[in-house]
Design a protein around this motif. Structure first.
Motif, PDB file in Angstrom:
ATOM      1  N   ALA A  38     -24.309 -24.497 -17.099  1.00 14.42           N
ATOM      2  CA  ALA A  38     -23.686 -23.646 -18.121  1.00 14.42           C
ATOM      3  C   ALA A  38     -23.032 -22.441 -17.457  1.00 14.42           C
ATOM      4  CB  ALA A  38     -24.730 -23.181 -19.138  1.00 14.42           C
ATOM      5  N   THR A  39     -21.874 -22.016 -18.005  1.00 15.77           N
ATOM      6  CA  THR A  39     -21.155 -20.880 -17.418  1.00 15.77           C
ATOM      7  C   THR A  39     -21.251 -19.657 -18.322  1.00 15.77           C
ATOM      8  OG1 THR A  39     -19.091 -21.549 -18.461  1.00 15.77           O
ATOM      9  CG2 THR A  39     -19.502 -22.395 -16.246  1.00 15.77           C
ATOM     10  N   VAL A  40     -21.115 -18.488 -17.673  1.00 13.56           N
ATOM     11  CA  VAL A  40     -21.319 -17.210 -18.368  1.00 13.56           C
ATOM     12  C   VAL A  40     -20.405 -17.059 -19.583  1.00 13.56           C
ATOM     13  CG1 VAL A  40     -21.032 -14.703 -18.144  1.00 13.56           C
ATOM     14  CG2 VAL A  40     -22.238 -15.988 -16.370  1.00 13.56           C
ATOM     15  N   ASN A  41     -19.124 -17.401 -19.434  1.00 12.53           N
ATOM     16  CA  ASN A  41     -18.191 -17.160 -20.538  1.00 12.53           C
ATOM     17  C   ASN A  41     -17.882 -18.412 -21.338  1.00 12.53           C
ATOM     18  OD1 ASN A  41     -17.788 -14.361 -20.252  1.00 12.53           O
ATOM     19  ND2 ASN A  41     -16.517 -14.750 -18.455  1.00 12.53           N
ATOM     20  N   GLY A  42     -18.703 -19.441 -21.177  1.00 12.44           N
ATOM     21  CA  GLY A  42     -18.339 -20.718 -21.793  1.00 12.44           C
ATOM     22  C   GLY A  42     -19.286 -21.186 -22.866  1.00 12.44           C
ATOM     23  N   CYS A  43     -19.708 -20.305 -23.770  1.00 13.33           N
ATOM     24  CA  CYS A  43     -20.744 -20.715 -24.726  1.00 13.33           C
ATOM     25  C   CYS A  43     -20.343 -21.964 -25.510  1.00 13.33           C
ATOM     26  CB  CYS A  43     -21.134 -19.574 -25.654  1.00 13.33           C
ATOM     27  SG  CYS A  43     -19.836 -18.997 -26.761  1.00 13.33           S
ATOM     28  N   PHE A  44     -19.054 -22.051 -25.926  1.00 13.87           N
ATOM     29  CA  PHE A  44     -18.684 -23.188 -26.778  1.00 13.87           C
ATOM     30  C   PHE A  44     -18.723 -24.512 -25.998  1.00 13.87           C
ATOM     31  CE2 PHE A  44     -16.652 -19.394 -28.566  1.00 13.87           C
ATOM     32  CZ  PHE A  44     -17.301 -19.361 -29.784  1.00 13.87           C
ATOM     33  N   SER A  45     -18.173 -24.490 -24.773  1.00 17.62           N
ATOM     34  CA  SER A  45     -18.236 -25.738 -23.996  1.00 17.62           C
ATOM     35  C   SER A  45     -19.671 -26.012 -23.536  1.00 17.62           C
ATOM     36  CB  SER A  45     -17.255 -25.709 -22.824  1.00 17.62           C
ATOM     37  OG  SER A  45     -17.274 -24.479 -22.181  1.00 17.62           O
ATOM     38  N   ARG A  57     -27.044 -29.523 -32.769  1.00 18.12           N
ATOM     39  CA  ARG A  57     -25.655 -29.160 -33.088  1.00 18.12           C
ATOM     40  C   ARG A  57     -25.343 -27.740 -32.675  1.00 18.12           C
ATOM     41  NH1 ARG A  57     -24.796 -26.169 -37.707  1.00 18.12           N
ATOM     42  NH2 ARG A  57     -26.574 -25.884 -39.083  1.00 18.12           N
ATOM     43  N   MET A  58     -24.040 -27.414 -32.770  1.00 20.55           N
ATOM     44  CA  MET A  58     -23.591 -26.068 -32.444  1.00 20.55           C
ATOM     45  C   MET A  58     -23.810 -25.150 -33.634  1.00 20.55           C
ATOM     46  SD  MET A  58     -19.738 -24.780 -31.349  1.00 20.55           S
ATOM     47  CE  MET A  58     -19.688 -25.641 -29.787  1.00 20.55           C
ATOM     48  N   LEU A  59     -24.332 -23.967 -33.353  1.00 26.08           N
ATOM     49  CA  LEU A  59     -24.467 -22.955 -34.402  1.00 26.08           C
ATOM     50  C   LEU A  59     -23.657 -21.723 -33.980  1.00 26.08           C
ATOM     51  CD1 LEU A  59     -25.815 -21.974 -37.061  1.00 26.08           C
ATOM     52  CD2 LEU A  59     -27.696 -21.105 -35.648  1.00 26.08           C
ATOM     53  N   CYS A  60     -22.640 -21.411 -34.791  1.00 26.95           N
ATOM     54  CA  CYS A  60     -21.795 -20.251 -34.474  1.00 26.95           C
ATOM     55  C   CYS A  60     -22.332 -18.995 -35.153  1.00 26.95           C
ATOM     56  CB  CYS A  60     -20.362 -20.493 -34.933  1.00 26.95           C
ATOM     57  SG  CYS A  60     -19.527 -21.742 -33.935  1.00 26.95           S
ATOM     58  N   GLY A  61     -21.960 -17.880 -34.585  1.00 30.68           N
ATOM     59  CA  GLY A  61     -22.374 -16.595 -35.138  1.00 30.68           C
ATOM     60  C   GLY A  61     -21.870 -15.489 -34.246  1.00 30.68           C
ATOM     61  N   TRP A  62     -22.592 -14.407 -34.210  1.00 31.09           N
ATOM     62  CA  TRP A  62     -22.155 -13.222 -33.468  1.00 31.09           C
ATOM     63  C   TRP A  62     -23.259 -12.733 -32.540  1.00 31.09           C
ATOM     64  CZ3 TRP A  62     -17.113 -11.844 -34.326  1.00 31.09           C
ATOM     65  CH2 TRP A  62     -16.507 -12.424 -35.435  1.00 31.09           C
ATOM     66  N   GLN A  63     -22.884 -12.569 -31.282  1.00 28.73           N
ATOM     67  CA  GLN A  63     -23.817 -11.929 -30.366  1.00 28.73           C
ATOM     68  C   GLN A  63     -23.534 -10.432 -30.401  1.00 28.73           C
ATOM     69  OE1 GLN A  63     -23.887 -13.390 -26.305  1.00 28.73           O
ATOM     70  NE2 GLN A  63     -25.211 -11.691 -25.663  1.00 28.73           N
ATOM     71  N   GLU A  75     -19.592 -10.204 -30.701  1.00 29.97           N
ATOM     72  CA  GLU A  75     -18.797 -11.214 -30.007  1.00 29.97           C
ATOM     73  C   GLU A  75     -19.044 -12.566 -30.669  1.00 29.97           C
ATOM     74  OE1 GLU A  75     -20.137 -11.726 -25.997  1.00 29.97           O
ATOM     75  OE2 GLU A  75     -18.382 -12.907 -25.410  1.00 29.97           O
ATOM     76  N   PHE A  76     -17.952 -13.247 -31.061  1.00 30.80           N
ATOM     77  CA  PHE A  76     -18.090 -14.579 -31.647  1.00 30.80           C
ATOM     78  C   PHE A  76     -18.751 -15.488 -30.608  1.00 30.80           C
ATOM     79  CE2 PHE A  76     -16.070 -18.611 -33.368  1.00 30.80           C
ATOM     80  CZ  PHE A  76     -16.890 -18.653 -34.479  1.00 30.80           C
ATOM     81  N   TYR A 110     -16.258 -23.263 -34.748  1.00 29.95           N
ATOM     82  CA  TYR A 110     -15.323 -22.980 -33.670  1.00 29.95           C
ATOM     83  C   TYR A 110     -14.285 -24.078 -33.598  1.00 29.95           C
ATOM     84  CZ  TYR A 110     -13.471 -22.157 -29.020  1.00 29.95           C
ATOM     85  OH  TYR A 110     -12.638 -21.938 -27.964  1.00 29.95           O
ATOM     86  N   HIS A 111     -13.000 -23.699 -33.621  1.00 37.48           N
ATOM     87  CA  HIS A 111     -11.921 -24.687 -33.523  1.00 37.48           C
ATOM     88  C   HIS A 111     -10.979 -24.357 -32.381  1.00 37.48           C
ATOM     89  CE1 HIS A 111     -13.339 -26.268 -37.336  1.00 37.48           C
ATOM     90  NE2 HIS A 111     -13.311 -25.048 -37.825  1.00 37.48           N
ATOM     91  N   GLY A 112     -11.489 -23.691 -31.357  1.00 32.91           N
ATOM     92  CA  GLY A 112     -10.667 -23.404 -30.187  1.00 32.91           C
ATOM     93  C   GLY A 112      -9.824 -22.148 -30.314  1.00 32.91           C
TER      94      GLY A 112
END
Ligand SMILES: [Zn+2]
Length: 206
Positions: A38-45, A57-63, A75-76, A110-112
């Motif tokens: 896993a990479t520091v700036n790559g949460c979605f990938s 599954r992926m859960l989106c939100g705000w850090q 941060e999304f 997240y849709h990119g």
């Protein structure tokens, strides 16, 4: 310099920030459990790869981040929701933070797309306002050039982004050294910030 980190506690300013990004959202602290690869700036990938490997599954939100006495920032972000329904933070952190403060946002996927951070100043000062505006301008330049921010390699015209990065660094240092808008500018001109680099920046951002 510009050092945001995980807030130590959920204070009134964070509640105001949460009301802004996802009203009624419930913040929760999650331990950071970096996934191999896993990479520091790559949460979605990172989360996509994890879901492909282990389900869930992926859960989106705000850090939520805090620059103590300066600003709070949302941060999304995506975490992994395990098949058992547990939220897991699998993305390593830039400064080795061991936990994050996360607010799930059920309305968002997240849709990119590029989603800029939402920032709130903790005191009313031109330097902090300028820092927030410069940070927003950087994301706007990256969006215009079609590069999703925070997704690894970014190729942006250097002549557009370099002055903004420089201004962001300058402001970061000034704020860290507790400069206020009425103080002598950090560049050593002898003028107050608001009449010197503050004035220049005001024109540049307009
Ligand atoms: Zn100056």
């Amino acid at each position: 310099m510009y050092t945001t980190t995980t807030p130590a506690r959920i204070d009134a300013s964070l509640h105001r920030l949460i009301d802004k990004v996802t009203p009624g959202g419930l913040p929760t602290y999650l331990d950071v459990r970096p996934e191999p690869g896993a990479t520091v700036n790559g949460c979605f990938s990172n989360v996509r790869a994890k879901v492909a490997r282990d389900g869930g599954r992926m859960l989106c939100g705000w850090q939520l981040w805090q620059w103590p006495r300066v600003l709070v920032e949302a941060e999304f972000h995506a975490v992994w929701l395990s098949p058992q329904g547990r939220m897991v933070e699998i993305t390593p952190k830039p400064h080795g933070e061991r936990s994050i403060l996360f607010v799930p946002d059920a309305r968002r996927d997240y849709h990119g797309e590029v989603v800029d951070n939402v920032r709130m100043a903790l005191h009313d000062d031109q330097l902090v306002q300028h820092f927030i505006r410069v940070s927003r301008a950087i994301v706007q330049v990256m969006t215009r050039s079609g590069q999703p921010a925070g997704q690894g390699h970014v190729h942006v015209p250097a002549e557009q982004i370099a002055p903004l990065r420089q201004a962001q660094r300058f402001l970061g240092c000034a704020i860290e050294s507790e400069l206020r808008e009425h103080d002598p500018c950090l560049c050593g001109s002898g003028l107050r910030y608001e009449q010197c680099h503050g004035h220049e920046l005001e024109l540049a951002l307009a």
